[in-house]
Design a protein around this motif. Structure first.
Motif, PDB file in Angstrom:
ATOM      1  N   LYS C  23       0.688  -1.208  -0.006  1.00  0.00           N
ATOM      2  CA  LYS C  23      -0.075   0.030   0.040  1.00  0.00           C
ATOM      3  C   LYS C  23       0.845   1.445   0.022  1.00  0.00           C
ATOM      4  O   LYS C  23       2.349   1.200   0.092  1.00  0.00           O
ATOM      5  N   LYS C  24       0.457   2.378   0.062  1.00  0.00           N
ATOM      6  CA  LYS C  24       1.169   3.664  -0.197  1.00  0.00           C
ATOM      7  C   LYS C  24       1.256   4.040   1.001  1.00  0.00           C
ATOM      8  O   LYS C  24       0.628   4.003   2.082  1.00  0.00           O
ATOM      9  N   VAL C  25       2.651   4.427   1.344  1.00  0.00           N
ATOM     10  CA  VAL C  25       2.933   5.189   2.752  1.00  0.00           C
ATOM     11  C   VAL C  25       3.649   6.624   2.158  1.00  0.00           C
ATOM     12  O   VAL C  25       4.147   6.797   1.374  1.00  0.00           O
ATOM     13  N   VAL C  26       3.800   7.200   3.283  1.00  0.00           N
ATOM     14  CA  VAL C  26       4.553   8.566   3.261  1.00  0.00           C
ATOM     15  C   VAL C  26       5.573   8.451   4.389  1.00  0.00           C
ATOM     16  O   VAL C  26       5.346   8.188   5.465  1.00  0.00           O
ATOM     17  N   VAL C  27       6.940   8.802   3.844  1.00  0.00           N
ATOM     18  CA  VAL C  27       7.869   8.761   4.830  1.00  0.00           C
ATOM     19  C   VAL C  27       8.687   9.923   4.948  1.00  0.00           C
ATOM     20  O   VAL C  27       9.090  10.697   3.995  1.00  0.00           O
ATOM     21  N   TYR C  28       8.668  10.535   6.359  1.00  0.00           N
ATOM     22  CA  TYR C  28       9.338  11.819   6.717  1.00  0.00           C
ATOM     23  C   TYR C  28      10.693  11.638   7.028  1.00  0.00           C
ATOM     24  O   TYR C  28      10.909  10.852   8.211  1.00  0.00           O
ATOM     25  N   LEU C  29      11.751  12.161   6.408  1.00  0.00           N
ATOM     26  CA  LEU C  29      13.228  11.940   6.685  1.00  0.00           C
ATOM     27  C   LEU C  29      13.705  13.094   7.562  1.00  0.00           C
ATOM     28  O   LEU C  29      13.307  14.235   7.546  1.00  0.00           O
ATOM     29  N   LYS C  30      14.884  12.573   8.147  1.00  0.00           N
ATOM     30  CA  LYS C  30      15.430  13.540   9.257  1.00  0.00           C
ATOM     31  C   LYS C  30      16.094  14.953   8.271  1.00  0.00           C
ATOM     32  O   LYS C  30      16.294  15.878   8.836  1.00  0.00           O
ATOM     33  N   ASN C  31      16.422  14.815   7.073  1.00  0.00           N
ATOM     34  CA  ASN C  31      16.885  15.931   6.114  1.00  0.00           C
ATOM     35  C   ASN C  31      15.650  16.460   5.664  1.00  0.00           C
ATOM     36  O   ASN C  31      15.803  17.356   4.525  1.00  0.00           O
ATOM     37  N   LYS C  32      14.402  16.339   6.182  1.00  0.00           N
ATOM     38  CA  LYS C  32      13.252  17.314   5.621  1.00  0.00           C
ATOM     39  C   LYS C  32      12.789  16.596   4.264  1.00  0.00           C
ATOM     40  O   LYS C  32      11.866  17.269   3.681  1.00  0.00           O
ATOM     41  N   THR C  33      13.322  15.586   3.789  1.00  0.00           N
ATOM     42  CA  THR C  33      12.873  15.062   2.426  1.00  0.00           C
ATOM     43  C   THR C  33      11.737  14.364   2.781  1.00  0.00           C
ATOM     44  O   THR C  33      11.612  13.705   3.892  1.00  0.00           O
TER      45      THR C  33
END
Lengths: 82, 82, 82, 82, 82, 82, 82
Positions: C23-33
């Motif tokens: 399924k679709k996920v959204v991932v928030y990274l430490k470098n703001k990506t």
């Protein structure tokens, strides 16, 4: 300034906090936050359960009834003498 | 301010969150993000499954139905008293 | 706001993502990506295999057919409800 | 957008790169460097042996015949479709 | 651009440096320092013993007869083709 | 400047602090804080129990009767000769 | 520039410092501090016991009779040829 006789050789650093359980401690964090409150529990990672916590960031203090502090954010901890 | 009698000696810091399961918690992250929501699960790394999450960054709050927070990004967590 | 009855006691935080596979996920990274795409696989380090990925950095979005995200760069992940 | 039938349950994230061996990959590093080249080998730390590498930093691209990238500097990796 | 036949399946990333022993390598560090010299030894942490080292920081190059580089400071390493 | 005869081959770095127990030490931290006080205990992580501590940050010195310093915040430590 | 015959295959990187015991070394730290002094002991974490240490930070040099340097703060170390 040396108190050689008071040295107990098998003491470990974390005993500072074991002795401080249920007493007030002040915790200095890497992000410059200062937290004071009653120490309820700690583990070898320095994760700490603190009750009645005052969390001071910059110019603001926020109160929390109960918090868990992640140990790797800590610089040093001091029991508060009363 | 000391409550010595309330101390349970075999408590561990993560019990703060075990008691908070299915209740609202607020999570303060190292990047200054603040997340509040219902705690569903946690592990020893402080990875947390949170439902109905409000993620507040700077001046913006975003809502998520379900998130997984990586434990090493956390400074402290507090159960929300209601 | 509490949903105590819905709590399953042996759930683990990473189950959030096990349920989200394919399924679709959204991932928030430490470098703001911010990365969104189809979750294909994950491991206990939160390394993630994501297909059809949109990688959003600052004001630019780049598309990738398949990526491997290193787990230690992640702040939080959310399954996308559809 | 869901492709549930294509899910192979025992896949692991690093398989993305196992499938990409001897093919071109692009690697995004934490220091904003972007490296593209032929993936020759990788290990569980995401250390990668890359041949014919273009290392792009800011506005400059440098070519290397063979490099070893340390895994803990990586944000994400993508096989290049051709 | 693919050279599939040249792939040796049991190669490991660190073999790049095993092949480069007693040859010149260039090492790019996280703090933007660039070190070149003769690789004498390495271990699995990427700690490296380098002789006849040129250490280039900003606009200055300093020469050392022998150095030990700590592996966790490294971004990537390349054998110098001669 | 070499004192080859004084070398004891089975010494370990942390012996510097074992010899300094119950004596005054000065501790330089990664965040530029300098702490001096009586070393009471240490462990292999360099966690240190220090009594009668002066904590100097920027232009301010604060006194603490007893502190626990987390080892991973330390750059170097020196016994104070008296 | 290659000295292939001088290669001893079972050498390890830390041997650079084993050979340098009781000799002068210069240590470059991640926070730009440079420390020189007599190496007395080291361990696998690169923790180092250094005597007669000159600690150079920015434009200031401070002398210490004996210090323990925490290994994870080090970029590279070089024995001083005399």
């Amino acid at each position: 300034m040396l108190k050689k006789n008071s040295f107990e050789d098998n003491k470990r650093p974390l005993d500072v906090l074991n002795y401080a359980k249920n007493k007030k401690v002040v915790v200095y964090l890497k992000n410059k936050t200062i937290i004071s409150g009653l120490l309820r529990a700690l583990d070898i990672h320095l994760n700490m359960w603190v009750d009645d916590a005052d969390v001071q960031t910059d110019d603001k203090t926020t109160k929390f009834g109960r918090i868990l502090i992640r140990g790797d954010t800590i610089i040093f901890v001091s029991p508060v003498e009363e």
